[in-house]
Design a protein around this motif. Structure first.
Motif: not given
Length: 550
Positions: A498-512, A536-547
C-alpha cells in the motif's frame, strides 16, 4: 495538367483569370522552398468566431497548429457540443487540393514506406513538384493548409482525424448517413459533434477502414469487427441492409499509454487496499476474472494489474482484437485470425489457447471468454496455470450463470478453480460518470449440502459513501499459509505494498514504464524500496505541515 486543374470552375475564362490573379496575389511565395510554419511570422492557419447559441467552456489543440476542438454549452438544453475547427479553404484552394490529391495518390503508393517521417517528406516533395508544374506560387500558410488536408487524407483518418488525435475521446460512433457523429469524452461524456458523412463518403470510409485492417466488407458481407492500424477496435457496417440508416461504425480508441494501477487508484476505480490485495494475489498465482458491462473498464483493469506479474514470469496473451499492452520482457502475444486474415484457415481463441499450453506459460491472459475457449481456460486453471480474462456480466451470480450455461458450459467443479472475481460498473457519482470496482468476490468451492457454488465478498463498493468496504479474505488466508507467514507478516506485506502504491499515486506516476520499473525493483529489493518511498512520503507530510519552513 493545368487545364484539368481549372476545369469546372464557373464564370468562363475572364472570371477564371480574375480569380487566378486574386489567388496568386494572396498566395504570393515560392513553391520550391517552403519554410517550416512559424506562427509568429506567418500568422494563424485557422480562424474561428465561435458557435452560435453555445457558450465556450473549453478549447484545446488536437493537432497544432492545424486543428483544435471547441467545446460549447447550451444552458437551455443543458447539452455540450463538440466542434472541430480546421483550416478554411476557399473554392480555388479546394480545387487545387482536389487536383493535388489525384496527382499525388499514385506517387505516395509507389513511394510507400513504413517510416511516417519519410512519407511526410515524400508528400511535401510531391506537393512542391506539382505546384511548380501548375505554375502556382503559394505562401507558407497556403502550402501548410493544403499539406494538412493531404496528410489527413493519406496518413490519417480523413475528416475523423482530429477526433482520433484527441486524447480525451474514448469512443466514436457514427450511426448513418447525414447524422452527426457522437463521441464519448472523458470530461463531457456522450457529446454530439459537427462531423457528418454523406452516403458515398461514409461508404468509402467504412470500406477503407476495413481494407486498412486486412478485413473484407461488402454489401454481401456487410458487418465486420477489426483492429485498426493504430490499435483501436472498430465495428463496421456497410450499406442499409443491416443498419437501415446507412453505413455505420463504432471505434473504441486504443491508448498507447495504458493505465497503471496507480492511475486506477487515483480515479477511485479501486482503493489502495484493493490494489495491494490484487498485487499480492497476482504474485501468488491466483487466477482472476474481470466482469462488467460495456465500457465498465474490464480490459483496462486487467491490463493494468498485469503490471504486477513478476518480471521474469512468462506471459501469453490471447485476443480477438488487440487491446492488451504489457510492459513485460517475457511476453508472447497472439491474436485470432478470420478466414480472410491471411488466405488460410480461421484461427480461433480456442485454437490459440490449446497452442498456448504447449508454450508452457506461467500466466495466460485471454481478452474475453464467450464460448468454447472458456472450457480450455478453466482446464488450464485446473492444471496449475494462472489465468486472467474478462466477461460481460454485471454481477457475481450472472458470471456463474453464464459460465455454467450455453454456450460456455463450464462444469461447476471446474469453476471452483477460479480464485477471484472482480465486477466493475460504469455509474454516476453525483453528476460525474465514473467507473468503480463494485465487488471483489472469492470463489470458495461447492457447498456439499446444497451443491451450489459458494463465494464470499472480500471488497464491496458502497455507492452512498462512494467508498469501499473490506471484509475477511480466504485468499489472503491461503497466501499466508502458502508463504508460511504469520498474521503480522501478511499485514506487514500488505501495508508495504500500500505504501509503494500510495507513493506512485502521490508522485503521479502515470507512465507504465516507470510504474513497472518500481514494481520490479520491489520484487528484487523490497526493503530498500519501502524505505525509500516511506522517506519520501514522510517528507511530503512534513513539508505540508503548518509552520514548516523548507
Amino acid at each position: 495538367m493545368a487545364g484539368d486543374l481549372f476545369a469546372g470552375l464557373d464564370g468562363g475564362f475572364d472570371a477564371l483569370q480574375r480569380r487566378a490573379s486574386r489567388i496568386v496575389e494572396v498566395l504570393r511565395g515560392t513553391a520550391v522552398d517552403v519554410p517550416p510554419y512559424d506562427p509568429q511570422a506567418h500568422g494563424p492557419l485557422v480562424e474561428f468566431d465561435g458557435v452560435a447559441d453555445y457558450e465556450e467552456v473549453d478549447r484545446y489543440w488536437v493537432n497544432a497548429p492545424y486543428a483544435f476542438v471547441f467545446i460549447g454549452f447550451d444552458a437551455e438544453s443543458d447539452t455540450h457540443y463538440y466542434h472541430v475547427v480546421e483550416p478554411h479553404l476557399d473554392d480555388f484552394e479546394q480545387t487545387v487540393l482536389d487536383q493535388l490529391y489525384d496527382d499525388i495518390r499514385d506517387a505516395l503508393i509507389y513511394d510507400a514506406t513504413t517510416d511516417p517521417d519519410d512519407r511526410e517528406a515524400v508528400l511535401i516533395a510531391q506537393m512542391q513538384r506539382l505546384l511548380s508544374e501548375y505554375s502556382i506560387d503559394v505562401t507558407p500558410n497556403a502550402f501548410h493548409r493544403l499539406f494538412y488536408y493531404l496528410h489527413r487524407t493519406f496518413e490519417g483518418f480523413e475528416k475523423l482525424d482530429p477526433v482520433m488525435q484527441d486524447p480525451h475521446i474514448e469512443d466514436v460512433s457514427c450511426d448513418g448517413y447525414g447524422l452527426p457523429l457522437f463521441v464519448y469524452h472523458t470530461d463531457y461524456t456522450d457529446i454530439e459533434t459537427n462531423i457528418t458523412y454523406e452516403q458515398q463518403e461514409l461508404d468509402s470510409f467504412v470500406v477503407r477502414l476495413a481494407q486498412q485492417s486486412g478485413r473484407h466488407i461488402s454489401i454481401g458481407d456487410p458487418v465486420t469487427e477489426t483492429t485498426l492500424p493504430d490499435g483501436s477496435r472498430a465495428e463496421l457496417a456497410l450499406g442499409e441492409e443491416v443498419t437501415p440508416r446507412g453505413s455505420a461504425f463504432t471505434i473504441r480508441k486504443y491508448s498507447e499509454e495504458p493505465f497503471t494501477p496507480a492511475t486506477l487508484v487515483d480515479y477511485d476505480t479501486f482503493s489502495l487496499d484493493q490494489m495491494a490485495y490484487l498485487w499480492l494475489a497476482i504474485e501468488s498465482n491466483k487466477s482472476l476474472l474481470f466482469a462488467g458491462g460495456t465500457a465498465s473498464g474490464k480490459t483496462t483493469s486487467m491490463n493494468a494489474v498485469s503490471m504486477f506479474v513478476p518480471p521474469r514470469a512468462k506471459i501469453l496473451t490471447i485476443e480477438d482484437t488487440r487491446e492488451l499492452a504489457l510492459y513485460h520482457d517475457n511476453w508472447l502475444s497472439s491474436v485470432t485470425r478470420g478466414a480472410d486474415g491471411g488466405g488460410g484457415d480461421t484461427i480461433t481463441m480456442y485454437d490459440l489457447l490449446r497452442s498456448a499450453l504447449r508454450h508452457r506459460p506461467e500466466y495466460i491472459i485471454v481478452g474475453e471468454v464467450r464460448g468454447e475457449e472458456a472450457m480450455t481456460l478453466f482446464q488450464a486453471m485446473n492444471t496449475g496455470h494462472t489465468t486472467y480474462s474478462t466477461m460481460h456480466a454485471d454481477s457475481v451470480q450472472t458470471v456463474i450463470n453464464r459460465l455454467e450455461n450455453d454456450p460456455i458450459n463450464v462444469p461447476r467443479a471446474m469453476i471452483q478453480s477460479l480464485d477471484i472475481l472482480c465486477v466493475q460498473t460504469l455509474t454516476h457519482v453525483g453528476d460525474e460518470r465514473v467507473r468503480r470496482s463494485s465487488v471483489i468476490a472469492e470463489i470458495e468451492g461447492i457447498d456439499q449440502r446444497t451443491g451450489d457454488l459458494d463465494y464470499s465478498t472480500a471488497f464491496e463498493w458502497d455507492p452512498t459513501r462512494d467508498d469501499f468496504e473490506q471484509r475477511d479474505s480466504n485468499v489472503l488466508d491461503e497466501i499466508q499459509d502458502e508463504r508460511g507467514w504469520s498474521r503480522s507478516d501478511l499485514l506487514r506485506e500488505l501495508r508495504n505494498r500500500k505504501r509503494v502504491l500510495q507513493y506512485l499515486v502521490e508522485q503521479d506516476v502515470t507512465d507504465y514504464r516507470r510504474f513497472t520499473a518500481l514494481i520490479n525493483e520491489y520484487y528484487a529489493q523490497p526493503e530498500r524500496v519501502v524505505a525509500r518511498v516511506t522517506d519520501a512520503l514522510d517528507s511530503d507530510v512534513a513539508a505540508a505541515a503548518p509552520g514548516v519552513v523548507e
